[in-house]
Design a protein around this motif. Sequence first.
Motif, short mmCIF file in Angstrom:
data_model
loop_
_atom_site.label_atom_id
_atom_site.label_comp_id
_atom_site.label_asym_id
_atom_site.label_seq_id
_atom_site.Cartn_x
_atom_site.Cartn_y
_atom_site.Cartn_z
N GLY A 46 0.83 -1.20 0.00
CA GLY A 46 0.00 0.00 0.00
C GLY A 46 0.86 1.25 0.00
O GLY A 46 1.94 1.26 0.61
N VAL A 47 0.42 2.29 -0.69
CA VAL A 47 1.13 3.58 -0.70
C VAL A 47 0.12 4.70 -0.47
O VAL A 47 -0.93 4.74 -1.11
CB VAL A 47 1.88 3.82 -2.03
N TYR A 48 0.46 5.60 0.45
CA TYR A 48 -0.38 6.76 0.79
C TYR A 48 0.46 8.02 0.58
O TYR A 48 1.54 8.13 1.13
CB TYR A 48 -0.83 6.70 2.25
N PHE A 49 -0.06 8.97 -0.20
CA PHE A 49 0.64 10.24 -0.45
C PHE A 49 -0.04 11.36 0.36
O PHE A 49 -1.27 11.54 0.28
CB PHE A 49 0.60 10.61 -1.93
N GLN A 143 7.54 2.33 5.15
CA GLN A 143 8.53 3.25 4.59
C GLN A 143 7.95 4.64 4.47
O GLN A 143 6.89 4.84 3.87
CB GLN A 143 8.98 2.77 3.19
N VAL A 144 8.65 5.61 5.04
CA VAL A 144 8.28 7.02 4.90
C VAL A 144 9.30 7.67 3.97
O VAL A 144 10.50 7.67 4.25
CB VAL A 144 8.27 7.73 6.27
N THR A 145 8.82 8.21 2.86
CA THR A 145 9.68 8.88 1.88
C THR A 145 9.33 10.36 1.85
O THR A 145 8.16 10.72 1.65
CB THR A 145 9.49 8.28 0.47
N TRP A 146 10.33 11.21 2.05
CA TRP A 146 10.13 12.66 2.04
C TRP A 146 10.39 13.19 0.63
O TRP A 146 11.43 12.92 0.04
CB TRP A 146 11.08 13.34 3.02
N PHE A 147 9.45 13.97 0.10
CA PHE A 147 9.58 14.53 -1.24
C PHE A 147 10.04 16.00 -1.17
O PHE A 147 9.94 16.64 -0.12
CB PHE A 147 8.23 14.45 -1.97
N LYS A 148 10.51 16.48 -2.31
CA LYS A 148 11.05 17.85 -2.38
C LYS A 148 10.02 18.90 -1.99
O LYS A 148 10.36 19.95 -1.45
CB LYS A 148 11.55 18.11 -3.82
N CYS A 149 8.74 18.62 -2.23
CA CYS A 149 7.67 19.58 -1.94
C CYS A 149 7.33 19.66 -0.45
O CYS A 149 6.50 20.48 -0.04
CB CYS A 149 6.42 19.21 -2.73
N GLY A 150 7.93 18.79 0.36
CA GLY A 150 7.62 18.77 1.79
C GLY A 150 6.61 17.71 2.17
O GLY A 150 6.37 17.46 3.35
N GLY A 151 5.99 17.08 1.16
CA GLY A 151 5.04 16.00 1.42
C GLY A 151 5.76 14.67 1.61
O GLY A 151 6.98 14.57 1.47
N ILE A 152 4.99 13.67 1.95
CA ILE A 152 5.57 12.34 2.16
C ILE A 152 4.69 11.27 1.51
O ILE A 152 3.52 11.51 1.18
CB ILE A 152 5.71 11.99 3.66
N SER A 153 5.28 10.11 1.34
CA SER A 153 4.49 8.91 1.07
C SER A 153 4.74 7.94 2.21
O SER A 153 5.84 7.89 2.77
CB SER A 153 4.87 8.26 -0.27
N VAL A 154 3.69 7.21 2.58
CA VAL A 154 3.82 6.14 3.57
C VAL A 154 3.56 4.84 2.81
O VAL A 154 2.46 4.61 2.31
CB VAL A 154 2.81 6.30 4.72
N GLY A 155 4.59 4.02 2.70
CA GLY A 155 4.47 2.75 2.00
C GLY A 155 4.44 1.60 2.99
O GLY A 155 5.16 1.61 3.99
N MET A 156 3.59 0.63 2.71
CA MET A 156 3.47 -0.52 3.61
C MET A 156 3.56 -1.82 2.83
O MET A 156 2.86 -2.01 1.83
CB MET A 156 2.13 -0.47 4.36
N SER A 157 4.43 -2.71 3.27
CA SER A 157 4.47 -4.08 2.77
C SER A 157 3.95 -4.97 3.89
O SER A 157 4.46 -4.94 5.01
CB SER A 157 5.90 -4.48 2.39
#
Length: 440
Positions: A46-49, A143-157
């Motif tokens: 799953g991925v949440y932006f 997994q929390v990934t930080w993007f250049k815009c300041g937002g994140i994605s939360v990925g779940m396996s």
Amino acid sequence: MVPPEQDRLVYNIRLSSVGPGRVTGTDVVHELSGLDLAMKLHYLKGVYFFGSQAVEGLTITRMKEIMFFSLNDYYITSGRIKRSESGRPYIKCNDCGVRFVEGLCDKTIDEWLEMGDDSLDNLLVYHRAIGPELSFSPSVYLQVTWFKCGGISVGMSWAHILGDAFSASDFINSWGQYMAGLKLNGPLTLSKSVAKIEKPDDPTQLAKEPLSAKQVNPVGDLWVTANNCKMETFSFFLSKLQLLTLHVKICGEDGGKRISPFESVCAVIWQCIARVKEAYEPQIVTVCRKDPYHDINVPSNSQIISAVKANFSVTEADLNKLAMLLAEDQGLDERNKIEAAVEKENGVTDYIMYGTNLTFVNLEDAGLYELELKGHKPMFAYYSIQGVGDEGAVLFLPGPPSTESDGKERLVTITLPEDQLLKLKSELKRSGLLLATELE
């Protein structure tokens, strides 16, 4: 597989472990049902932006602190797989924790989504199959990934052996509720076993092999299924207007109240895939839905798994007839058959369910947009399945909430053998499901 030059899109990967905030116990085990074991070669991703407003002032440290409380409730996810003397797997609830992953990306979320490459999203979900050292393999990665815009994605396996997509969603939504202060850290409560599914009146039915799952060659302690061909995934959106037009086309303007958007869309995709496969059209399909008695507090593989058989040509069939076959009350619930098949060998044999037949999964009610950070819902969220068999799988998911679509937009994710996808896209375009812009 992500090309090497794209693999660097997400970098500075850091791994750590997060476990429950209190000790679960010394001898707590979670016995796995036959249905759980039938799913052990499948994984959910799953991925949440989230935009920058949702994470303003939020730190990785704070996220982990909240995870301690959430894992008190979901302590099973922090356990590790063991085998009994007979070889049957079970979960030792030893608080080893879930794996927490951090990463950085130099693109904005909008730029990432505009790339439109489903394979790239594997970079946002750190995933490792269970094994070959079972006792060292986490069942959940976040997994929390930080993007250049300041937002994140939360990925779940999420290892499907823990529970279905509805349980996976409950798990991550619980974390969000603790983050918002909607749930408080209470006393330790050990999960009760999930109620057994009611057995059919005719016991001879359990002696028959299930149509919707099949035994595969032994995989040992590395829980990965082997495909006979390369599988590929692609996704597309369906607007509120597209869904309405399709419903009228299949049901007419006044009828079809029994036929849902899920059944309408899946009927078209079923027929399109049958045309792609020509002489080998899929006569039997599997349909997965949420169990109305699903318990949000206990992870389980309780989703309804039905086998649907067409005793006629799918290619030439009327779409209304196909959609009616896929209706909720038409399929044969195979959960007990799958359970019995696995238990026949005391849970030591290996099975797959997704992709045994062409598999349709309705995740409209999975609560994908119920995860909130600081009162903000995800800009976009989706799930996919790892370990799909050669017949493929279709996921029907809610689209992002917006005032324009009234939440009526849908996302369709299809996993099929790579050599079938190009032909399928042409058939979907001809059917009106896939727009020309999405075909490029």
